[in-house]
Write a protein that holds these residues in place. Structure first.
Motif, PDB file in Angstrom:
ATOM      1  N   ARG A  12       0.832  -1.191   0.000  1.00 45.24           N
ATOM      2  CA  ARG A  12       0.000   0.000   0.000  1.00 45.24           C
ATOM      3  C   ARG A  12       0.874   1.252   0.000  1.00 45.24           C
ATOM      4  O   ARG A  12       1.943   1.292   0.559  1.00 45.24           O
ATOM      5  CB  ARG A  12      -0.856  -0.004   1.274  1.00 45.24           C
ATOM      6  N   TRP A  13       0.366   2.280  -0.638  1.00 43.84           N
ATOM      7  CA  TRP A  13       1.044   3.576  -0.600  1.00 43.84           C
ATOM      8  C   TRP A  13       0.698   4.284   0.697  1.00 43.84           C
ATOM      9  O   TRP A  13      -0.413   4.202   1.170  1.00 43.84           O
ATOM     10  CB  TRP A  13       0.582   4.457  -1.759  1.00 43.84           C
ATOM     11  N   ASP A  14       1.647   5.057   1.216  1.00 46.60           N
ATOM     12  CA  ASP A  14       1.324   5.743   2.462  1.00 46.60           C
ATOM     13  C   ASP A  14       0.584   7.038   2.162  1.00 46.60           C
ATOM     14  O   ASP A  14       0.626   7.563   1.056  1.00 46.60           O
ATOM     15  CB  ASP A  14       2.595   6.024   3.277  1.00 46.60           C
ATOM     16  N   ALA A  15      -0.037   7.562   3.199  1.00 41.55           N
ATOM     17  CA  ALA A  15      -0.949   8.694   3.009  1.00 41.55           C
ATOM     18  C   ALA A  15      -0.239   9.908   2.435  1.00 41.55           C
ATOM     19  O   ALA A  15      -0.777  10.623   1.591  1.00 41.55           O
ATOM     20  CB  ALA A  15      -1.597   9.042   4.344  1.00 41.55           C
ATOM     21  N   GLN A  16       0.977  10.147   2.860  1.00 41.75           N
ATOM     22  CA  GLN A  16       1.651  11.358   2.395  1.00 41.75           C
ATOM     23  C   GLN A  16       1.987  11.278   0.910  1.00 41.75           C
ATOM     24  O   GLN A  16       1.857  12.242   0.170  1.00 41.75           O
ATOM     25  CB  GLN A  16       2.919  11.571   3.208  1.00 41.75           C
ATOM     26  N   THR A  17       2.437  10.091   0.488  1.00 42.41           N
ATOM     27  CA  THR A  17       2.718   9.913  -0.935  1.00 42.41           C
ATOM     28  C   THR A  17       1.468  10.140  -1.752  1.00 42.41           C
ATOM     29  O   THR A  17       1.488  10.819  -2.787  1.00 42.41           O
ATOM     30  CB  THR A  17       3.236   8.495  -1.205  1.00 42.41           C
ATOM     31  N   LEU A  18       0.354   9.574  -1.257  1.00 43.42           N
ATOM     32  CA  LEU A  18      -0.886   9.736  -1.996  1.00 43.42           C
ATOM     33  C   LEU A  18      -1.275  11.205  -2.072  1.00 43.42           C
ATOM     34  O   LEU A  18      -1.745  11.693  -3.105  1.00 43.42           O
ATOM     35  CB  LEU A  18      -2.004   8.924  -1.321  1.00 43.42           C
ATOM     36  N   GLU A  19      -1.086  11.904  -0.959  1.00 45.59           N
ATOM     37  CA  GLU A  19      -1.419  13.330  -0.945  1.00 45.59           C
ATOM     38  C   GLU A  19      -0.549  14.090  -1.950  1.00 45.59           C
ATOM     39  O   GLU A  19      -1.030  14.936  -2.709  1.00 45.59           O
ATOM     40  CB  GLU A  19      -1.185  13.871   0.474  1.00 45.59           C
ATOM     41  N   LEU A  20       0.742  13.764  -1.965  1.00 45.31           N
ATOM     42  CA  LEU A  20       1.650  14.448  -2.895  1.00 45.31           C
ATOM     43  C   LEU A  20       1.246  14.192  -4.330  1.00 45.31           C
ATOM     44  O   LEU A  20       1.145  15.110  -5.147  1.00 45.31           O
ATOM     45  CB  LEU A  20       3.095  13.943  -2.678  1.00 45.31           C
ATOM     46  N   PHE A  21       1.037  12.938  -4.644  1.00 44.26           N
ATOM     47  CA  PHE A  21       0.709  12.622  -6.026  1.00 44.26           C
ATOM     48  C   PHE A  21      -0.637  13.208  -6.422  1.00 44.26           C
ATOM     49  O   PHE A  21      -0.807  13.716  -7.522  1.00 44.26           O
ATOM     50  CB  PHE A  21       0.716  11.098  -6.226  1.00 44.26           C
TER      51      PHE A  21
END
Lengths: 388, 678, 223
Positions: B36-45
Motif C-alpha cells: 500500500r502507498w502511504d498517506a503522504q505519498t498519496l497526498e503528494l501525487f
C-alpha cells in the motif's frame, strides 16, 4: 348589434379564451420543437410560428388543422388588452398584475415589430478588408447592372420574394423602362447545383452552354441552400441570350449588348449600412489542449464620413451604431494553419424593437414582484392572525 | 456530433498506440498487488497539477473521474495487499475510501502488471462479454472485469466498436452503446498502463561508434538522456544524411543511420504512449505557453532553440519514480522534489491557486454526504407524522432539514469559487441548484405554516435530487467542472438568466410535489373531513406555482435578452427556449383557469403535477432531441429514466381524474329515486 | 350603428386582402427596386466561362474572395509576391505554392515551397541543396556566415551553387546553377529555389533576389 358587440367583447376578454390561447401556443411550441428533428429550424419557424394557419401531421399521418402562432399571438394581444387591462379591475390589489400585463403587451408588440420590420444578415471580412454591406442568411435577389465604365453603378433589383415561387417549371418576365431587354426567368430552384450536362443523368433540366441545373432536397440549415435559375435575356431588338444563374457563382453573368456590359448576379440579398466596418485584427483562443473556443474577438474600425473609431467586437459584446448591431458570430477557415489569413463573421441586425424586450422585462418583473409581495404580506398577516 | 468525431480520432489513436505498445511487449505474467502507498505519498501525487479539458486541476480529480468512468464508482479500496496487518485492515475499514482513486492510479501507473488484474471495468451485461468472446464463468450478470480478463476479447471489441461508431448514434442498440463505451474505456486504460513505459525502457544507444561518442555516460541510457542529447543527435543525423561525413564507408554510414533510426524510433514510440497526462508546466521565457506531457518533451527537445532543461529534469524525476517503486522512502523523496518543482512553476504562473480548494471540495464530499442526511431528515419527519404529539421534534424538523441543505449550499459555493463562475453553468449543476431551490422553498414554507407537509416534501426532493446528481455524474463519467465555450463566457448573464430559470424549474417541481400530496391524499381519503388540511395544501400549491411563474417568466425573458446580446435575435424557437416557454404557458393556463373558475382545488393540483412533467421535458427532454443551440450533453441514457417518470406522473394525473369523477358523483351507481309513494 | 354600415366593406376588404396575399405575381412584372453603389460587389467578368462561374475551373486571374461564398475553395496565402519581368507562372505543382519559369524554352524554374519542422532546420536544407549540387556540406558556423537578405522581416540566408544538379529522381543535369533561399518563420521554413542552365540562371540572380524581397505579408497585422 350592441348585444353582438357585447358578447364579442366578453368573449375576447374572457379567461376562457386566454386559457385556450395559452394551450394552443403550448401545443404549437411542443409540436414545433419535436418537428425540428425532421425539418430545419427555418422551415419550422415558417410553418408553425410565423404563420396564420397550418396542418400538422400527427405521427406523420393524421392531419390536424391548427392556427399558426402568429395568429394565436395576435389574438392573445387582443385578449390581453381587452381582458387583462381594459376589463380588469383596477383595485390596488390588481396593480401588480396590470403592470405585468402591460409588460407582456410590450413584449408581444416588440415581437410583431421585429418580425415585420427587422433586417438581419451576416458580414464576412478577412483581416484587412472592409465593407458597408451585409447579406441576408436566407433571402435571394437578382441584381442587374450596367457595368460599363467606372462607378457609380445603378443596380436593378428583383427580390427573391418575387421570383422564388416560380418553381422549376414556371416562368415570369421582368422588365424596367431603363433596361433595353426583358429578363425571363424560366425555372427557379430553391436548392440546386450546376453540373456538366453529360454528368447530370436523368435528373437533368435544360442544357445551357454545356451545363444544367440539378435540383436538390432542401438543406436542414436553410442558409446552405443554393438558389439557381434559368434565365433568358430578351433584348428589345436582337437575339435572346440563354444562361444559367447560380447563387454561389464567384462571377456574375456578364453579357455585352450594344457596346454595354451588363451583369446579372443571383446573390443573397444585400443591405447597406450607413457606415463602413474595417477588420483590422482577429484573435481567437482555444482552451489549452482542446478544440473548445475560449474567446474570439475582432478589432474593427467603424468609418463614417471619414471619421474612424476603433472598436472591439467579441462574443457577448456587440457593436451598436445607428440602429444596426454587429455581433461576433463565428470565424474561419475552420482548419486554418498558423499564419493563414482568417476571416471573421459578424451577424448584423437592424431591429427597431431591439431594446423593447429589456424594457418589457423590467415592467413585467416590477409587476409580478409587486403582486407577489403583496400576496405574501397578506398571507403572512392572515397566518399570524389566525394561528398556524 | 463533434464530440463523437473527436472520440473516433481519440479511439483510433489510442488503439494504434496501444496496439503497437503491446505488439512490442506482450503482456507479462501478472504479479500480485503491490504494497500500500502511504498517506503522504498519496497526498503528494494527488495534488500534482495536471492540465485537462482546458484547465489546471489536481491529479486526484483526474484519477477520480477516470475511475468513475471505468468502474461506475469514484472510490474503491482495492484488493488486500501484502503487508496488510490485521490492524491495518481494520483501520482501512474506517479510513478514507476517497484515497481510492489516487491509490488506484498510482498502482496502474507504477505497477501495470499488477493493475492489469484489478477488476476496474464495469460490464453491464454478460451479453456484452459474449459479444466480444470473453469468458465469464463465476461472474454475475453485471460485474466488473479486469484488463487481463478482457484481453481475449480486445481485438473483437475494437473491431466492433469501430463499426458501431460509423453508424449514426440514434440507431445503436443499448448493447452496442455499451460496447462502444467499453472500447473507449479499455483504450483509455491502456494509455494509463503504458504511460510510464518510456521510463521503464532502456534505449539502444551504444551500438555504434557515433552513438557511443554521444552517450558517454555510464549505465543505462534513459529517455531523459535521449532528450538531453537531442541537439547532438540531430546534428549527427544531418551530418550522415548530407553525405560523406568524416571518412566513413557507405556501409558504416548505413549502420550509423540504422542505429540512429532505431534509437529515435524507439524514443518516438514510447513518447507517443506518454501523452496521457499533461503535467509539465511551460518553461518561463521559452516563448512557449502550453503545458506538455512527457511524450511531447521529445519533439520539444529536438525543435526548440534552447534545450528545455526544466522539462528534462522533471522527466528524469518521473523515470526515477518508476524505478524506485520498491524503495518507498526514496520514492516519496523524489516525488516531493518533483512535486515541488511542478507546483512552484504552476504557482508562478498563477495556475495553482484553485487546486487545493478543488481537492478539499472532493475530499469533503459535501454533495454525496448530504444524500444520507436528507434521507435521515425524511425519516425524522415521518416519525412526526406517526407521533404528532412529539412537538419538539416537529419544531425541529425544518431546522434539521437545513443541515443537508447547508451542506449542499456550501458545496455549490465551493464550486463557484473553484471555477470562478456563477452557480449554474452545466447540466450537472442545474440538478444541484434546482434541488437546493426546492428544498429552500420547502423550509421557508414550513417555517410559515408548520404543517410538516413542506418539510417532508423538501427532504424527499432533496434526497431525490442528490440521487439524480450522483447517477448523472456516474453516467457521464467526465469532469463536472469543464471549461466553458466562448458564448457562455459571461458571468453576468450566467448569473441572471440561468439562475433565474433554474429557480423557476425548482419551484415548479416543488409545486408538482405538493400536487402529488393533494391527489394521493384525496385518493386514499386521508383526513377526508379535514377541509382545512386540503385547503392548506392548495394554498401551498398556488403560492409556489405563482412564485415559480415569476421566476420562469423572468428567466425566459432574460434568456432572450442574453441571446439578443450574443447572437442578435431575442427568440429563435430553439428547443430549450421552447421548453421554458412551454412551462410559462402551462403555468399561465393553470392560473388563469383558476381565475376563471374553470378549475378548483383538485384541478389546480392536477395542473401542478402536469407542471412537473413540462419541467422534465424542458430540462431533460429537449436534450434528447439532438437539435438546437442548447443540446448540452449526450443524455441518451436519460431516456429510460424520463420515460419511467412520465409513466408514473401520468398515473398520478389519472388518479386525480379518478378522484374528480368519484367526488363529483360520476362514478356512484345510479340510485333509484326515493319512493315517494307511501 | 356605424358598424352595421361598415360590415360589408370590412368583409370585402378582408376577402381582398386574403386573396392578395394568397396569389403570387402575374406572368409579367415591373422591376421596382434600384440602388446606386460605388462599386459592384462582383465586378463584371466578361471572360468568365460557365465552368468558371460554377466553380469547375480556377480563373487565371485570382478574384477577390466573394464575401462568404462557400462555392469555390481558394486557400488564402499569408503572403503575396511580385513576379519579375520575363517570368511566367507555370501550372500548379503539388507541394509548391507557386512556380515560375523563364528562359526562351522555360529551362529555368523558380518555385516557393513551405515546410514545417519535419522539413529540417535551415542548415539541414542548405546542406541538402549543396549535396544535390555535389558539394560539401557546411558547418553550423559556415551556415551562419552565409549572405543574408531580409525576407518577410526575417534574415534569410541564400546560396548560389554551381555544379551538376542531381534532382530527387537521381537524374543529373550538368552545368547547372542553383539559387536557394531559406526564410524561417515561426515553426515553418519558406523556401525559394531556382535552378536552370548556369549562364541563363546566373543572369537572373538579381531578379531572383528581387523576387524574394517582394514577398510581403498580406495585411495580417499579427506579423
Amino acid at each position: 348589434m350592441k348585444a353582438v358587440l357585447r358578447t364579442l367583447y366578453h368573449f375576447l376578454s374572457s379567461y376562457g379564451l386566454s386559457c385556450v390561447l395559452f394551450l394552443l401556443l403550448f401545443v404549437l411550441t411542443l409540436l414545433g420543437t419535436l418537428e425540428q428533428i425532421n425539418l430545419g429550424i427555418f422551415d419550422v419557424q415558417k410553418k408553425y410560428f410565423a404563420s396564420f394557419f397550418l396542418i400538422h401531421e400527427l405521427f406523420g399521418v393524421i392531419p390536424i388543422p391548427l392556427p399558426g402562432a402568429y395568429l394565436v399571438m395576435a389574438l392573445l394581444a387582443v385578449n390581453l388588452t381587452l381582458g387583462g387591462i381594459v376589463r380588469a379591475r383596477k383595485r390596488p390589489a390588481q396593480w401588480g398584475i396590470l403592470i405585468g400585463h402591460a409588460g407582456i403587451l410590450l413584449l408581444l408588440a416588440g415581437a410583431a415589430v421585429q418580425y415585420n420590420y427587422s433586417v438581419s444578415g451576416n458580414l464576412t471580412l478577412y483581416e484587412g478588408e472592409q465593407s458597408n454591406e451585409f447579406e441576408s442568411y436566407y433571402e435571394w435577389e437578382l441584381a442587374v447592372a450596367d457595368a460599363s465604365g467606372r462607378g457609380p453603378y445603378t443596380e436593378y433589383l428583383i427580390p427573391g420574394s418575387r421570383f422564388m415561387d416560380i418553381g422549376s417549371g414556371g416562368t415570369r418576365t421582368f422588365n424596367h423602362a431603363a433596361l433595353p431587354f426583358d429578363i425571363v426567368l424560366e425555372g427557379v430552384y430553391r436548392n440546386c447545383i450546376p453540373r456538366p450536362a453529360g454528368q447530370a443523368g436523368q435528373a437533368a433540366g435544360r442544357r445551357v452552354d454545356g451545363f444544367t441545373l440539378v435540383g436538390m432536397t432542401l438543406e436542414k440549415q436553410a442558409e446552405r441552400n443554393a438558389a439557381g435559375a434559368y434565365v433568358r435575356i430578351q433584348p428589345k431588338n436582337g437575339e435572346a441570350i440563354e444562361a444559367i444563374l447560380w447563387g454561389y457563382s464567384p462571377f456574375p453573368l456578364t453579357v455585352e449588348l450594344d457596346g454595354k456590359l451588363w451583369t446579372f448576379d443571383l446573390r443573397k440579398k444585400r443591405f447597406q449600412m450607413p457606415f463602413t466596418v474595417a477588420l483590422d485584427t482577429f484573435t481567437h483562443e482555444m482552451h489549452p489542449g482542446t478544440q473548445m473556443p475560449k474567446k474570439f474577438e475582432s478589432g474593427v474600425r467603424k468609418i463614417e464620413n471619414g471619421i474612424e473609431q476603433a472598436v472591439t467586437i467579441s462574443m457577448n459584446a456587440p457593436l451598436r451604431h445607428r440602429g444596426y448591431t454587429l455581433y461576433q458570430a463565428s470565424w474561419g477557415p475552420p482548419d486554418a494553419k498558423p499564419g493563414q489569413r482568417l476571416f471573421s463573421v459578424f451577424a448584423v441586425v437592424n431591429n427597431p424593437a431591439d431594446q423593447w424586450p429589456l424594457y418589457a422585462t423590467i415592467v413585467i418583473t416590477a409587476g409580478l414582484a409587486v403582486h407577489f409581495v403583496r400576496k405574501l404580506v397578506v398571507y403572512l398577516r392572515e397566518q399570524s392572525k389566525g394561528g398556524a | 456530433m463533434k464530440r463523437r468525431h473527436n472520440s473516433v480520432i481519440l479511439l483510433a489513436a489510442c488503439m494504434a498506440i496501444a496496439a503497437s505498445a503491446f505488439a512490442q511487449h506482450p503482456p507479462l505474467a501478472p504479479e500480485g498487488p503491490p504494497p500500500r502507498w502511504d498517506a503522504q505519498t498519496l497526498e503528494l501525487f494527488g495534488s500534482l497539477p495536471v492540465q485537462e479539458g482546458g484547465r489546471i486541476k489536481p491529479m486526484s480529480t483526474v484519477a477520480a473521474f477516470k475511475l468513475l468512468k471505468l468502474r461506475g464508482k469514484r472510490s474503491w479500496r482495492g484488493p488486500e495487499r501484502p503487508g496488510d496487518s490485521r490492524v491495518q485492515r481494520a483501520l482501512m475499514g474506517v479510513s478514507h475510501p476517497e484515497l481510492g482513486p489516487v491509490e488506484w492510479l498510482m498502482d496502474t501507473l507504477f505497477y501495470p502488471r499488477a493493475a492489469a488484474a484489478y477488476p476496474v471495468f464495469l460490464v453491464q451485461s454478460d451479453e456484452l462479454a459474449d459479444a466480444i468472446g470473453v469468458p465469464h464463468q463465476g461472474k454475475r450478470k453485471r460485474d466488473r472485469y479486469s484488463y487481463l480478463e478482457l484481453l481475449p476479447g480486445r481485438d473483437k471489441l475494437y473491431q466492433l466498436a469501430d463499426q458501431y461508431m460509423e453508424m449514426p448514434e440514434r440507431e445503436l442498440t443499448g448493447l452496442q452503446r455499451q460496447l462502444v463505451n467499453l472500447a473507449h474505456n479499455v483504450a483509455d486504460y491502456e494509455s494509463l498502463l503504458s504511460f510510464l513505459d518510456f521510463a521503464r525502457e532502456e534505449y539502444p544507444a551504444r551500438n555504434t561508434e557515433g552513438l557511443r561518442l554521444i552517450f558517454t555516460e555510464e549505465g543505462r541510457t534513459r529517455y531523459s538522456d535521449v532528450l538531453r542529447k537531442a541537439p547532438l543527435l540531430a546534428s549527427l543525423v544531418q551530418t550522415l544524411n548530407a553525405g560523406e561525413g568524416g571518412g566513413l564507408s557507405a556501409e558504416q554510414r548505413e549502420a550509423e543511420l540504422t542505429a540512429l533510426r532505431e534509437l529515435l524510433g524507439q524514443a518516438d514510440h514510447f513518447a507517443a504512449a506518454a501523452k496521457a497526462f499533461v503535467l509539465l508546466p511551460p518553461i518561463p521565457d521559452s516563448g512557449r505557453d502550453a503545458w506538455i506531457s512527457p511524450g511531447d518533451a521529445l519533439a520539444e527537445a529536438f525543435m526548440a532553440e534552447k534545450l528545455p532543461e526544466p522539462h528534462i529534469a522533471q522527466v528524469a524525476q518521473l523515470e526515477r519514480l518508476a524505478s524506485l517503486c520498491g524503495d518507498r522512502p526514496a520514492f516519496r523523496q523524489t516525488l516531493e522534489e518533483l512535486h515541488g518543482n511542478i507546483v512552484n512553476a504552476a504557482a508562478d504562473r498563477g495556475e495553482y491557486d484553485k487546486v487545493p480548494a478543488e481537492m478539499a471540495y472532493y475530499r469533503y464530499k459535501l454533495i454525496a454526504r448530504s444524500f444520507p442526511l436528507f434521507i435521515l431528515c425524511f425519516l425524522l419527519v415521518a416519525l412526526t407524522w406517526l407521533r404528532p404529539g412529539w412537538r419538539r421534534l416537529t419544531a425541529l424538523a425544518p431546522y434539521a432539514l437545513m443541515t443537508p441543505t447547508l451542506l449542499l449550499a456550501i458545496g455549490i459555493t465551493m464550486r463557484c469559487i473553484i471555477r470562478g463562475r456563477p452557480p449554474v453553468t452545466t447540466l450537472y449543476e442545474t440538478i444541484l441548484f434546482t434541488t437546493a431551490v426546492s428544498v429552500a422553498l420547502a423550509i421557508a414554507i414550513e417555517l410559515m405554516n408548520r404543517r410538516r407537509i413542506a418539510v417532508s416534501l423538501g427532504a424527499l426532493l432533496g434526497a431525490a435530487g442528490m440521487f439524480l446528481a450522483n447517477r448523472y455524474e456516474v453516467k457521464e463519467g467526465v469532469d463536472t467542472m469543464p471549461s466553458l465555450v466562448a458564448v457562455l463566457d459571461t458571468n453576468f448573464w450566467l448569473s441572471a438568466h440561468v439562475t433565474t430559470i433554474v429557480m423557476g424549474y425548482g419551484a415548479a417541481m416543488f409545486a408538482a410535489a405538493i400536487g402529488h400530496v393533494y391527489i394521493l391524499g384525496k385518493t386514499l381519503r386521508i383526513r377526508n373531513n379535514d377541509e382545512d388540511f386540503y385547503a392548506g395544501i392548495y394554498r401551498m400549491t398556488y403560492g409556489v406555482t405563482a412564485f415559480g411563474l415569476l421566476f420562469a417568466v423572468l428567466g425566459t425573458v432574460l434568456g432572450g435578452i442574453w441571446a439578443n446580446e450574443s447572437w442578435g435575435r431575442f427568440w429563435g424557437w430553439d428547443p430549450k427556449e421552447n421548453g421554458a416557454l412551454m412551462l410559462v404557458l402551462w403555468m399561465l393556463t393553470v392560473l388563469h383557469a383558476r381565475l376563471g373558475n374553470y378549475i378548483r382545488a383538485l384541478g389546480f393540483n392536477i395542473g401542478a403535477v402536469l407542471c412537473g412533467m413540462v419541467v422534465a421535458f424542458s430540462w431533460w427532454g429537449v436534450n434528447l432531441l439532438g437539435v438546437g443551440l442548447h443540446s448540452y450533453g449526450f443524455t441518451s441514457g436519460i431516456f429510460r429514466t424520463l420515460a419511467a417518470f412520465y409513466v408514473i406522473e401520468t398515473a398520478v394525473v389519472l388518479l386525480g381524474m379518478f378522484v374528480w369523477l368519484r367526488d363529483d358523483g360520476y362514478l356512484a351507481p345510479a340510485q333509484p329515486a326515493p319512493n315517494t309513494e307511501p | 350603428m356605424t358598424v352595421r354600415h361598415n360590415v360589408p366593406i370590412l368583409a370585402a376588404a378582408a376577402v381582398a386582402a386574403f386573396l392578395a396575399s394568397c396569389g403570387g405575381e402575374g406572368p409579367v412584372a415591373q422591376i421596382s427596386d434600384t440602388r446606386t453603389v460605388e462599386s459592384l460587389p462582383k465586378p463584371a467578368a466578361p471572360d468568365a466561362t460557365s465552368a468558371q462561374r460554377f466553380g469547375f475551373e480556377q480563373a487565371t486571374a485570382r478574384p477577390s474572395p466573394a464575401q462568404g461564398a462557400p462555392g469555390a475553395e481558394t486557400v488564402e496565402l499569408p503572403f503575396t509576391w511580385t513576379a519579375p519581368e520575363g517570368w511566367q507562372q507555370a501550372p500548379e505543382r503539388p507541394m509548391r505554392v507557386v512556380t515560375f519559369t523563364t528562359g526562351p524554352n522555360h529551362e529555368a524554374e523558380c518555385y516557393i515551397a513551405i515546410l514545417g519542422s519535419t522539413g529540417g532546420s535551415v542548415a539541414a536544407n542548405i546542406n541538402r541543396w549543396r549535396t544535390q549540387m555535389g558539394q560539401e556540406p557546411l558547418t553550423g558556423q559556415e551556415v551562419a556566415a552565409l549572405p543574408v537578405i531580409d525576407v518577410l522581416g526575417q534574415p534569410s540566408p541564400w546560396v548560389e551553387l554551381r555544379g551538376t544538379f542531381t534532382n530527387q529522381a537521381g537524374e543529373p543535369a550538368e552545368d547547372t546553377l542553383m539559387l536557394g533561399l531559406v526564410c524561417p518563420v515561426e515553426t515553418f521554413n519558406i523556401f525559394v529555389k531556382m535552378t536552370g542552365p548556369a549562364d541563363l540562371t546566373g543572369a537572373q540572380r538579381d531578379k531572383f533576389l528581387a523576387f524574394c524581397k517582394s514577398l510581403t505579408w498580406s495585411r495580417s497585422a499579427n506579423q
